[in-house]
Scaffold this motif. Structure first.
Motif, mmCIF file in Angstrom:
data_model
loop_
_atom_site.group_PDB
_atom_site.id
_atom_site.type_symbol
_atom_site.label_atom_id
_atom_site.label_comp_id
_atom_site.label_asym_id
_atom_site.label_seq_id
_atom_site.Cartn_x
_atom_site.Cartn_y
_atom_site.Cartn_z
ATOM 1 N N HIS A 19 0.827 -1.212 0.000
ATOM 2 C CA HIS A 19 0.000 0.000 0.000
ATOM 3 C C HIS A 19 0.860 1.260 0.000
ATOM 4 O O HIS A 19 0.588 2.206 -0.751
ATOM 5 C CB HIS A 19 -0.961 -0.001 1.191
ATOM 6 C CG HIS A 19 -2.178 -0.831 0.957
ATOM 7 N ND1 HIS A 19 -3.301 -0.348 0.324
ATOM 8 C CD2 HIS A 19 -2.445 -2.127 1.252
ATOM 9 C CE1 HIS A 19 -4.212 -1.302 0.243
ATOM 10 N NE2 HIS A 19 -3.707 -2.395 0.792
ATOM 11 N N ASP A 23 0.101 3.586 -3.225
ATOM 12 C CA ASP A 23 -0.950 4.564 -2.949
ATOM 13 C C ASP A 23 -0.550 5.956 -3.441
ATOM 14 O O ASP A 23 0.547 6.449 -3.160
ATOM 15 C CB ASP A 23 -1.280 4.615 -1.456
ATOM 16 C CG ASP A 23 -2.127 3.429 -1.013
ATOM 17 O OD1 ASP A 23 -2.614 2.686 -1.887
ATOM 18 O OD2 ASP A 23 -2.289 3.241 0.204
ATOM 19 N N ARG A 102 -5.237 1.402 -7.441
ATOM 20 C CA ARG A 102 -6.335 0.683 -6.781
ATOM 21 C C ARG A 102 -6.483 -0.743 -7.313
ATOM 22 O O ARG A 102 -6.771 -1.666 -6.559
ATOM 23 C CB ARG A 102 -7.633 1.468 -6.965
ATOM 24 C CG ARG A 102 -8.857 0.825 -6.381
ATOM 25 C CD ARG A 102 -9.007 1.212 -4.931
ATOM 26 N NE ARG A 102 -10.087 0.494 -4.318
ATOM 27 C CZ ARG A 102 -11.230 1.032 -3.943
ATOM 28 N NH1 ARG A 102 -11.437 2.318 -4.102
ATOM 29 N NH2 ARG A 102 -12.140 0.298 -3.358
ATOM 30 N N ASP A 106 -6.297 -3.703 -4.766
ATOM 31 C CA ASP A 106 -7.490 -4.547 -4.628
ATOM 32 C C ASP A 106 -7.139 -6.016 -4.858
ATOM 33 O O ASP A 106 -7.607 -6.897 -4.133
ATOM 34 C CB ASP A 106 -8.595 -4.108 -5.587
ATOM 35 C CG ASP A 106 -9.322 -2.857 -5.130
ATOM 36 O OD1 ASP A 106 -9.064 -2.366 -4.005
ATOM 37 O OD2 ASP A 106 -10.153 -2.351 -5.919
#
Length: 169
Positions: A19, A23, A102, A106
């Motif tokens: 992440h 991100d 994402r 995910d």
């Protein structure tokens, strides 16, 4: 602390680094390279997640999340469904193009959830089960999971490094 709890902690750390590495990156940043032969953040995160997915599914006796949850279609990469990125060259790395951070996170979350579910069912004695007799000595479940964890952490760290290089440009 139980061995399985240590593994859960380790895979949780991989998740955190994944992440942190992706991100906020744009699609362009995810596929940028520090030089022509370098791996991209997108490829590194896709690959480490594919390896975890492939190897955990194999020892768990389940289908890969990549296939069972339709991630092959969502990513639409030009590789066979079972490809994990092992042995990819620079052109293959460049072919891992994603629409967003994402999508990567995910997919990683789905694989992480599968890994956590599997590890939650294991007892310490399960880690001694031989899962691969092609090696000397044969590979136990514990050794295989530590190998996946090690590979994941290395690639997650590489993705974080590439992110840092890109953000300093």
């Amino acid at each position: 602390m139980k061995a399985t709890e240590l593994l859960l902690d380790g895979f949780g750390r991989v998740r955190e680094v994944v992440h942190e590495a992706v991100d906020g990156l744009t699609a362009e940043e995810l596929t940028a390279r520090p030089d022509a032969g370098a791996n991209t953040v997108a490829w590194l995160v896709w690959h480490l997640t594919r390896i975890q997915d492939d190897h955990v599914a194999e020892v768990a006796g389940t289908e890969q999340v990549w296939i069972s949850q339709g991630w092959t279609d969502r990513f639409a990469l030009p590789f066979p469904a079972g490809d994990t990125g092992y042995g990819h060259d620079a052109d293959d790395v460049a072919a891992v193009v994603v629409e967003s951070a994402r999508l990567l996170t995910d997919y990683h979350e789905a694989v992480h959830a599968h890994t956590v579910h599997y590890l939650g069912k294991l007892a310490a004695a399960d880690l001694d089960r031989v899962v691969d007799e092609r090696w000397t000595p044969p590979v136990t479940l514990g050794a295989r999971l530590v190998s996946v964890l090690s590979d994941d952490l290395q690639h997650a760290g590489q993705a974080a490094f590439v992110r840092g290089v890109l953000r300093r440009r």
